[in-house]
Design an enzyme around this catalytic site. Structure first.
Site, PDB file in Angstrom:
ATOM      1  N   ASP A 106      -3.218  13.774  -8.506  1.00 43.02           N
ATOM      2  CA  ASP A 106      -2.733  13.517  -7.148  1.00 43.02           C
ATOM      3  C   ASP A 106      -3.858  12.903  -6.304  1.00 43.02           C
ATOM      4  OD1 ASP A 106      -1.699  13.685  -4.520  1.00 43.02           O
ATOM      5  OD2 ASP A 106      -0.519  15.464  -5.029  1.00 43.02           O
ATOM      6  N   HIS A 119       1.049  11.999  -7.019  1.00 41.97           N
ATOM      7  CA  HIS A 119       1.709  12.616  -5.860  1.00 41.97           C
ATOM      8  C   HIS A 119       3.203  12.328  -5.949  1.00 41.97           C
ATOM      9  CE1 HIS A 119       1.562  14.645  -2.032  1.00 41.97           C
ATOM     10  NE2 HIS A 119       2.244  13.680  -1.443  1.00 41.97           N
ATOM     11  N   SER A 129       4.920  18.083  -0.589  1.00 37.81           N
ATOM     12  CA  SER A 129       3.831  17.539   0.213  1.00 37.81           C
ATOM     13  C   SER A 129       3.831  18.186   1.603  1.00 37.81           C
ATOM     14  CB  SER A 129       3.963  16.008   0.281  1.00 37.81           C
ATOM     15  OG  SER A 129       2.791  15.419   0.792  1.00 37.81           O
TER      16      SER A 129
END
Length: 245
Positions: free
Chosen positions: A183, A215, A127
């Protein structure tokens, strides 16, 4: 880098054999290095990365706009997270990104100073950490072994080329990008656009999609990262390089 930033020393996993390679893996927003300790254990479980030292840095606590300005661990501020590709690009925190870039470049240099060649160092992350791994890796002044970016994107994409050193030593460095197609935090469209931008600029990137993954990271993805690390950081054995000492 701001002197007001308080940084904890990274979490370290020493090599279990002779240390010949290093992986720096960067966590995402709101997490710490401890959040990826299990993944490191997963990568090490088959004893194929015994010569690799893992460094898991901890982000400093900074005010995060999308968290109502409250402090949380972050590598740079994020203004909005609403699941759209555009949201993460709004009001990008260039100063925060560059402060973190300097920190990661320093971590890389410390490994080089300790005797690990740059081409035996991989930087990766998840991320926000993956975004920093792409940015810090491709703007490094030394040629790295590889870059891993999970569920992430290219920061400062509109002027990314301005931050690339001359010569561009990491243009051919393999970049493994991976993303879940479900996601809801970092939209896969942003990940794919970032990949397309990097390919368009001539970088050696690949993009793998994991069906149904949100995610997060899946075991399949972690195994793919392990395979990438093994390919980029093959074991040298006890005798490699001794004649050069």
């Amino acid at each position: 880098m701001s002197s007001s930033i308080t940084r904890l020393p990274p979490l370290l996993f020493p090599a279990t054999a002779r240390h010949t390679a290093t992986v720096i893996f960067i966590h995402g927003l709101g997490d710490t290095g401890h959040g990826w300790a299990g993944a490191v254990e997963n990568w090490r479980r088959r004893q194929r990365l015994d010569e690799v030292k893992f460094i898991l840095p901890h982000a400093p606590a900074i005010p995060i706009t999308c968290n109502w300005g409250m402090k949380m661990p972050g590598w740079y501020d994020i203004h909005t997270i609403d699941g759209t590709p555009e949201s993460l690009r709004k009001h990008e925190d260039e100063a925060g990104i560059l402060a973190s870039q300097a920190y990661f470049h320093d971590l890389i240099q410390k490994e080089i100073d300790s005797g690990i060649p740059a081409d035996r160092i991989v930087i990766g992350g998840f991320s926000q950490g993956g975004a920093m791994s792409i940015f810090s890796g491709l703007t490094a002044k030394v040629k790295l072994a590889g870059i891993v970016a999970l569920s992430s994107y290219l920061v400062l994409s509109a002027k990314f080329a301005d931050f690339v050193p001359k010569p561009d030593v990491n243009r051919q460095t393999p970049v493994f990008m991976a993303h879940g197609d479900s996601d809801q935090v970092v939209n896969i469209a942003l990940g794919k656009t970032s990949f397309d931008l990097l390919k368009g600029m001539g970088y050696n990137a690949e993009f793998k999609v994991y069906k149904g993954m949100e995610h997060s990271a899946s075991l399949e993805e972690l195994d793919d990262v392990e395979a990438f690390l093994r390919e980029r950081l093959p074991a040298l054995g006890d005798n490699e390089g001794k004649s050069e000492l």
